[in-house]
Design a protein around this motif. Structure first.
Motif, PDB file in Angstrom:
ATOM      1  N   THR A 303       0.853  -1.195   0.000  1.00 61.95           N
ATOM      2  CA  THR A 303       0.000   0.000   0.000  1.00 61.95           C
ATOM      3  C   THR A 303       0.883   1.237   0.000  1.00 61.95           C
ATOM      4  O   THR A 303       0.541   2.264  -0.551  1.00 61.95           O
ATOM      5  N   ILE A 521     -16.610   0.610  -2.674  1.00 66.97           N
ATOM      6  CA  ILE A 521     -15.855   1.864  -2.774  1.00 66.97           C
ATOM      7  C   ILE A 521     -16.601   2.949  -1.987  1.00 66.97           C
ATOM      8  O   ILE A 521     -17.782   3.175  -2.230  1.00 66.97           O
ATOM      9  N   GLN A 524     -16.860   9.513  -2.198  1.00 69.57           N
ATOM     10  CA  GLN A 524     -15.757  10.461  -2.188  1.00 69.57           C
ATOM     11  C   GLN A 524     -16.281  11.857  -2.526  1.00 69.57           C
ATOM     12  O   GLN A 524     -17.499  12.044  -2.602  1.00 69.57           O
ATOM     13  N   GLN A 570     -11.221   6.596  10.299  1.00 74.27           N
ATOM     14  CA  GLN A 570     -11.062   6.845   8.875  1.00 74.27           C
ATOM     15  C   GLN A 570      -9.655   6.499   8.419  1.00 74.27           C
ATOM     16  O   GLN A 570      -9.449   5.920   7.371  1.00 74.27           O
ATOM     17  N   LYS A 571      -8.696   6.837   9.268  1.00 77.22           N
ATOM     18  CA  LYS A 571      -7.306   6.571   8.935  1.00 77.22           C
ATOM     19  C   LYS A 571      -7.076   5.061   8.838  1.00 77.22           C
ATOM     20  O   LYS A 571      -6.441   4.583   7.902  1.00 77.22           O
ATOM     21  N   LYS A 574      -8.285   3.773   5.749  1.00 73.01           N
ATOM     22  CA  LYS A 574      -7.467   4.246   4.628  1.00 73.01           C
ATOM     23  C   LYS A 574      -6.269   3.359   4.375  1.00 73.01           C
ATOM     24  O   LYS A 574      -5.837   3.220   3.257  1.00 73.01           O
ATOM     25  N   MET A 577      -6.195   1.357   1.367  1.00 69.70           N
ATOM     26  CA  MET A 577      -6.758   2.006   0.205  1.00 69.70           C
ATOM     27  C   MET A 577      -5.631   2.219  -0.775  1.00 69.70           C
ATOM     28  O   MET A 577      -4.481   2.370  -0.397  1.00 69.70           O
ATOM     29  N   LYS A 578      -5.990   2.236  -2.024  1.00 63.70           N
ATOM     30  CA  LYS A 578      -4.996   2.580  -3.020  1.00 63.70           C
ATOM     31  C   LYS A 578      -5.653   3.619  -3.918  1.00 63.70           C
ATOM     32  O   LYS A 578      -6.802   3.451  -4.331  1.00 63.70           O
ATOM     33  N   ALA A 579      -4.937   4.697  -4.164  1.00 63.86           N
ATOM     34  CA  ALA A 579      -5.494   5.718  -5.043  1.00 63.86           C
ATOM     35  C   ALA A 579      -5.344   5.242  -6.483  1.00 63.86           C
ATOM     36  O   ALA A 579      -4.233   4.998  -6.953  1.00 63.86           O
ATOM     37  N   SER A 582      -7.903   9.283  -9.359  1.00 64.57           N
ATOM     38  CA  SER A 582      -8.288  10.123  -8.226  1.00 64.57           C
ATOM     39  C   SER A 582      -9.201   9.369  -7.263  1.00 64.57           C
ATOM     40  O   SER A 582      -9.627   9.905  -6.260  1.00 64.57           O
ATOM     41  N   GLU A 584     -10.123   6.597  -4.468  1.00 57.83           N
ATOM     42  CA  GLU A 584      -9.539   5.744  -3.435  1.00 57.83           C
ATOM     43  C   GLU A 584     -10.272   4.403  -3.452  1.00 57.83           C
ATOM     44  O   GLU A 584     -11.482   4.339  -3.230  1.00 57.83           O
ATOM     45  N   PRO A 586     -10.588   0.552  -1.888  1.00 57.81           N
ATOM     46  CA  PRO A 586     -10.162  -0.297  -0.778  1.00 57.81           C
ATOM     47  C   PRO A 586      -9.754  -1.693  -1.249  1.00 57.81           C
ATOM     48  O   PRO A 586     -10.178  -2.135  -2.323  1.00 57.81           O
TER      49      PRO A 586
END
Ligand code: GDP
Ligand code: MG
Length: 597
Positions: A303, A521, A524, A570-571, A574, A577-579, A582, A584, A586
């Motif tokens: 990640t 997902i 966002q 949330q962190k 995250k 997550m991979k961007a 644009s 994100e 999971p």
């Protein structure tokens, strides 16, 4: 003395009590105390213990004073019982003269019991049937005996009823090992000939090899040669696991133990290879084991892109411990730099992934597993495709082939309907159904492996409340009408989400994937369009609406702790997550194909 050595394995279907029996042996022979044994010494790795399975083969030397007054050296080679690890079982069995066939009296003969007995027979081992868990009320000793005789065609008259848990009958099993399993027959005066049946990497001593000395002997200081590649090494240390690692002065004919010889690379020691005396080599090496080919592939990415090197180092080390998995660098437009890895099966894949995270502190994004497809191009080339993203465009594909397996399921009769339905859904072709005994049936189906790696095993277990057992063998490649489905996020195809499926199932799976993605997902700041497409043709579309306002706005001004908790949560979320562009995405979304029917 060679006549006082017995080399044996315990073969069993998973959960039939192999590790428990091994612990009883260690206790009964005083190698460990009851308290130590409680922790199942042979399942050394944490991961194995938690999952209750044995991943790597281990070899333990036990001193046992038999009723005849002599002290025997028993070498117990533990083998894994899961369908993914046939290879590990076969190479461990090659180091033995005998095997205890352990069958759970409440479960009877299961799919892996049969598979393991076949391997033992192929290795010409003396097989001692042992019927376990007789302490349980539902134990059916006579019925189990009958099925050992009928199904496995083994003489079950002397099958030994035991309770590995309570220790009942265990001393008799030890005596039977002495009486029925022959001692090793090698020649102590011949040049060294030793079989490598396992190896792993130790940070201090390099590669440690588990070996069975077939002829001659080996001691520190000796120059040895690995016969497949001619490389020579000086032996630094030899010894045995008792089960603690214990240095010795030599390993003699018929013995099983470990050896370190400053070997630094996996390439130095191939499983199944022969070690011999560099100065006075043996004439004939072992024929070697059957080459195992990884059946299931997936992409592994960190990640944190900065951890790419760490991931590579971890893969190098893991491969030292497990030659049956392979990897090579790959680049994904969506995920960046990572590795395409090949595994024996799904469990094997999960284990490697988990070890990478646990032992090497990595956080991974893994892509959906795939089989290896064969593509014949219009130019006449044959391509092996282990990554759907690498499939050539449809107009350059002449034909498509996929691997088929023969799946054998053993189940109580009442679940037969559910299993037939499942196999049918997965494009199975029925081969045979017959009764094993009055209550159980054996069902065999030819199935595309691709359909089996999609959650088949879990579905089989859940639809039969865990009662069905599965074994499979590879049949080979067959032509199939396959298509690639791309998943697009806001109009961009995400290579790591592409998958290959049968044309018949394409619309259904495309639609389901899009729905699943929408679920997985998170919302966002902007709207996200999800599309499934075959080539340029969109077959499904879903939209994730934009987030209305900041989530933290929900917490009225003052409540700092709650706000912090929410941010932390949330962190956490995250982390995996991979961007992708644009968006994100999971981790679960990359595996969504596993969850569609
Ligand atoms: P393995 O997968 O073959 O190594 O099986 P384990 O040794 O891990 O045993 C599987 C489960 O069966 C564990 O929960 C054991 O405690 C249990 N078990 C093993 N032997 C016996 C036995 O003789 N009686 C009973 N009641 N349970 C047993
Ligand atoms: Mg076990």
């Amino acid at each position: 003395m060679q006549s006082l050595i017995r080399n044996f394995s315990i073969i069993a279907h998973i959960d039939h009590g192999k590790s428990t029996l091994a612990d009883r042996f260690l206790e009964a022979t005083g190698a460990v105390t009851a308290r130590e044994a409680k922790e199942q010494i042979l399942d050394a790795m944490d991961l194995e213990r938690e999952r209750g399975i044995t991943i790597k083969a281990h070899a333990v030397a036990i001193r046992y004073r038999a009723k005849d007054g002599k002290t025997y050296a028993l070498h117990l080679i533990d083998t894994p019982g899961h369908v993914d690890f046939t290879y590990e079982v076969s190479r461990s069995l090659a180091a033995c003269e005998g095997a205890l066939l352990l069958v759970d009296a409440t479960q009877g003969v299961q799919a892996q019991t049969i598979a393991n007995v076949n391997l033992a027979m192929a290795n010409h081992l003396t097989i001692i049937p042992v019927i376990n868990k007789i302490d349980l009320a539902s134990a059916d000793v006579e019925g189990t005996k009958q099925s050992i005789a009928d199904i496995l065609q083994l003489d079950a008259t002397d099958a030994m009823p035991i309770s590995a848990k309570e220790g009942k009958g265990v001393p008799d099993v030890l005596e039977a090992i002495i009486e029925r399993i022959p001692p090793p027959s090698g020649n102590p005066d011949a040049p060294l000939k030793a079989l490598i049946f396992d190896s792993w990497f130790d940070n201090y001593q390099g590669v440690i090899v588990l070996t069975r000395i077939v002829d001659g002997s080996v001691r520190p200081g000796m120059k040895i040669k690995v016969m497949s590649n001619g490389r020579t090494f000086e032996v630094m240390e030899v010894g045995q696991f008792t089960p603690k690692r214990t240095k010795g002065t030599q390993l003699l004919t018929g013995e099983v133990g470990y050896l370190c010889a400053n070997m630094k690379e996996v390439a130095d020691v191939k499983i199944g290879d022969t070690i011999t005396d560099a100065v006075n080599p043996t004439g004939e090496p072992f024929p070697g084991y059957k080459e195992v080919k990884p059946l299931v592939f997936c992409g592994l990415y960190s990640t944190d892109t900065a951890k790419y090197e760490d991931l590579r180092d971890a893969l190098v080390k893991l491969r030292l411990n497990d030659s049956s998995f392979v990897y090579e660098p790959e680049t994904s437009l969506a995920l960046g730099f990572g590795f395409r890895c090949g595994f024996l099966g799904l469990l094997h894949m999960e284990i490697i992934q988990e070890r990478l995270e646990r032992e090497y502190g990595l956080t991974l994004i893994t892509t959906a597993p795939t089989v290896v497809y064969r593509v014949l191009t219009t130019k006449g080339d044959v391509l092996e495709i282990d990554n759907p993203a690498e499939l050539p465009p449809p107009n350059s594909i002449e034909s498509f082939e996929e691997p088929f397996i023969l799946a054998t399921v053993i189940t109580p009769e009442r679940y037969m309907g559910a299993i037939l339905k499942l196999c049918q859904e997965r494009r199975g072709i029925q081969r045979d159904i017959h009764f094993l005994d009055p209550t159980r049936v054996v069902i065999s189906y030819e199935m595309p492996l691709n359909e089996v790696i999609l959650d088949f095993y879990d579905k089989l277990k859940s639809r039969t409340q865990g009662y069905a057992s599965l074994d499979y063998e590879l049949l080979g490649y067959r032509e199939s009408d396959l298509v690639k489905i791309d998943i697009l996020l806001n109009g961009e195809a995400v290579d790591a989400l592409s998958f290959i499926t049968h044309r018949e199932r394409a619309y259904f799976r495309g639609r389901q994937m899009a729905e699943k993605m929408k679920e997985l997902i998170p919302r966002q700041m902007f709207e996200i369009a999800i599309q499934a497409a075959i080539g340029n043709k969109v077959i499904a579309r879903e939209t994730i609406g934009a987030m209305k306002k900041n989530v933290t706005a929900k917490c009225y001004g003052g409540d700092i702790t709650r706000k912090r908790k929410l941010l932390e949560k949330q962190k956490e979320g995250k982390k995996r997550m991979k961007a992708v562009g644009s968006v994100e995405v999971p981790q679960e979304a990359f595996l969504a194909i596993l969850k569609v029917g």
